[in-house]
Scaffold this motif. Structure first.
Motif, PDB file in Angstrom:
ATOM      1  N   PHE A  51       0.835  -1.204   0.000  1.00  0.00           N
ATOM      2  CA  PHE A  51       0.000   0.000   0.000  1.00  0.00           C
ATOM      3  C   PHE A  51       0.864   1.246   0.000  1.00  0.00           C
ATOM      4  O   PHE A  51       0.598   2.201  -0.735  1.00  0.00           O
ATOM      5  N   TRP A  52       1.897   1.246   0.854  1.00  0.00           N
ATOM      6  CA  TRP A  52       2.762   2.416   0.935  1.00  0.00           C
ATOM      7  C   TRP A  52       3.440   2.665  -0.407  1.00  0.00           C
ATOM      8  O   TRP A  52       3.478   3.800  -0.886  1.00  0.00           O
ATOM      9  N   PHE A  53       3.965   1.608  -1.019  1.00  0.00           N
ATOM     10  CA  PHE A  53       4.636   1.777  -2.305  1.00  0.00           C
ATOM     11  C   PHE A  53       3.652   2.211  -3.390  1.00  0.00           C
ATOM     12  O   PHE A  53       3.979   3.030  -4.237  1.00  0.00           O
ATOM     13  N   ARG A  54       2.443   1.657  -3.360  1.00  0.00           N
ATOM     14  CA  ARG A  54       1.452   2.047  -4.358  1.00  0.00           C
ATOM     15  C   ARG A  54       1.095   3.525  -4.237  1.00  0.00           C
ATOM     16  O   ARG A  54       0.936   4.229  -5.234  1.00  0.00           O
ATOM     17  N   ASP A  55       0.980   4.010  -3.009  1.00  0.00           N
ATOM     18  CA  ASP A  55       0.602   5.400  -2.799  1.00  0.00           C
ATOM     19  C   ASP A  55       1.750   6.370  -3.055  1.00  0.00           C
ATOM     20  O   ASP A  55       1.504   7.555  -3.272  1.00  0.00           O
ATOM     21  N   ASN A  56       2.997   5.900  -3.016  1.00  0.00           N
ATOM     22  CA  ASN A  56       4.131   6.810  -3.120  1.00  0.00           C
ATOM     23  C   ASN A  56       4.926   6.691  -4.412  1.00  0.00           C
ATOM     24  O   ASN A  56       5.910   7.413  -4.572  1.00  0.00           O
ATOM     25  N   ILE A  57       4.523   5.810  -5.319  1.00  0.00           N
ATOM     26  CA  ILE A  57       5.232   5.758  -6.598  1.00  0.00           C
ATOM     27  C   ILE A  57       4.772   6.921  -7.467  1.00  0.00           C
ATOM     28  O   ILE A  57       3.645   7.390  -7.358  1.00  0.00           O
ATOM     29  N   ASP A  58       5.664   7.348  -8.316  1.00  0.00           N
ATOM     30  CA  ASP A  58       5.372   8.466  -9.213  1.00  0.00           C
ATOM     31  C   ASP A  58       4.573   7.936 -10.401  1.00  0.00           C
ATOM     32  O   ASP A  58       4.985   6.976 -11.052  1.00  0.00           O
ATOM     33  N   ASN A  59       3.444   8.550 -10.697  1.00  0.00           N
ATOM     34  CA  ASN A  59       2.575   8.078 -11.781  1.00  0.00           C
ATOM     35  C   ASN A  59       3.123   8.388 -13.164  1.00  0.00           C
ATOM     36  O   ASN A  59       2.668   7.824 -14.148  1.00  0.00           O
ATOM     37  N   ILE A  60       4.084   9.289 -13.241  1.00  0.00           N
ATOM     38  CA  ILE A  60       4.646   9.662 -14.539  1.00  0.00           C
ATOM     39  C   ILE A  60       5.653   8.613 -15.021  1.00  0.00           C
ATOM     40  O   ILE A  60       5.731   8.314 -16.211  1.00  0.00           O
ATOM     41  N   ILE A  61       6.391   8.032 -14.087  1.00  0.00           N
ATOM     42  CA  ILE A  61       7.462   7.092 -14.438  1.00  0.00           C
ATOM     43  C   ILE A  61       6.859   5.771 -14.896  1.00  0.00           C
ATOM     44  O   ILE A  61       6.009   5.191 -14.221  1.00  0.00           O
ATOM     45  N   GLU A  62       7.308   5.287 -16.053  1.00  0.00           N
ATOM     46  CA  GLU A  62       6.799   4.025 -16.592  1.00  0.00           C
ATOM     47  C   GLU A  62       7.604   2.830 -16.099  1.00  0.00           C
ATOM     48  O   GLU A  62       7.068   1.731 -15.982  1.00  0.00           O
ATOM     49  N   LYS A  63       8.894   3.035 -15.857  1.00  0.00           N
ATOM     50  CA  LYS A  63       9.741   1.960 -15.373  1.00  0.00           C
ATOM     51  C   LYS A  63      10.788   2.560 -14.445  1.00  0.00           C
ATOM     52  O   LYS A  63      11.483   3.491 -14.819  1.00  0.00           O
ATOM     53  N   TYR A  64      10.881   2.040 -13.243  1.00  0.00           N
ATOM     54  CA  TYR A  64      11.838   2.554 -12.268  1.00  0.00           C
ATOM     55  C   TYR A  64      13.232   2.014 -12.553  1.00  0.00           C
ATOM     56  O   TYR A  64      13.396   0.869 -12.979  1.00  0.00           O
ATOM     57  N   THR A  65      14.227   2.843 -12.268  1.00  0.00           N
ATOM     58  CA  THR A  65      15.626   2.414 -12.346  1.00  0.00           C
ATOM     59  C   THR A  65      16.074   2.065 -10.929  1.00  0.00           C
ATOM     60  O   THR A  65      15.410   2.444  -9.955  1.00  0.00           O
ATOM     61  N   PRO A  66      17.183   1.363 -10.798  1.00  0.00           N
ATOM     62  CA  PRO A  66      17.664   1.051  -9.438  1.00  0.00           C
ATOM     63  C   PRO A  66      17.938   2.298  -8.591  1.00  0.00           C
ATOM     64  O   PRO A  66      17.716   2.273  -7.374  1.00  0.00           O
TER      65      PRO A  66
END
Length: 158
Positions: A51-66
């Motif tokens: 839940f925390w990660f879902r609420d705090n990920i950036d909606n613009i980024i399509e794929k996260y880098t390390p």
């Protein structure tokens, strides 16, 4: 109808075989219930993390880098800082430590998670994969779908 089943209160002698057998079954049932509660707690802890990660990920980024994932994990590790600062401010106003137990729990959790992140790696959803990131964004929070997530161990970059 038959005989009524004996319980601990109706057995005559405390060291009798029937009493020992009843005590053994009571302990077995209590142990089984304790194990059930522990097994139910593990998915709920993982669910809170997701839940925390879902609420705090950036909606613009399509794929996260390390590197982006490392900054997000740092944000996750510092999620209790505002609450800890409020508790410390309350301690400065008064001489008593009213929220000492909550402060100790927060501090212990932060230290444990930080050590886990440095040493073996912290378990996070695999948002390095675009499909998993999309699945996390669209997840409605149902515990049934937890096995569909890929959980990876991500350790602190050196």
């Amino acid at each position: 109808m038959g005989k009524p089943k004996p319980n601990i209160m109706t057995v005559t002698h405390p060291n009798s075989r029937k009493t020992n057998q009843l005590i053994k079954t009571k302990h077995k049932i209590a142990f089984r219930d304790k194990k059930k509660l522990n097994n139910l707690a593990k998915p709920s802890i993982l669910c809170e993390k997701l839940f925390w990660f879902r609420d705090n990920i950036d909606n613009i980024i399509e794929k996260y880098t390390p590197q982006l994932l490392a900054t997000l994990i740092e944000k996750y590790l510092n999620r209790f800082e505002p609450e800890l600062n409020v508790i410390k401010a309350r301690h400065k106003d008064k001489n008593n430590r009213r929220f000492a137990s909550r402060e100790d729990v927060i501090r212990h959790t932060m230290e444990r998670e930080r050590q886990e992140y440095i040493a073996a790696g912290i378990e996070v959803p695999n948002i390095l994969d675009a499909g998993q990131l999309l699945y996390l964004r669209t997840w409605d929070g149902d515990i049934r779908y937890l096995p569909n997530f890929k959980i990876i161990r991500f350790s602190m970059p050196k």
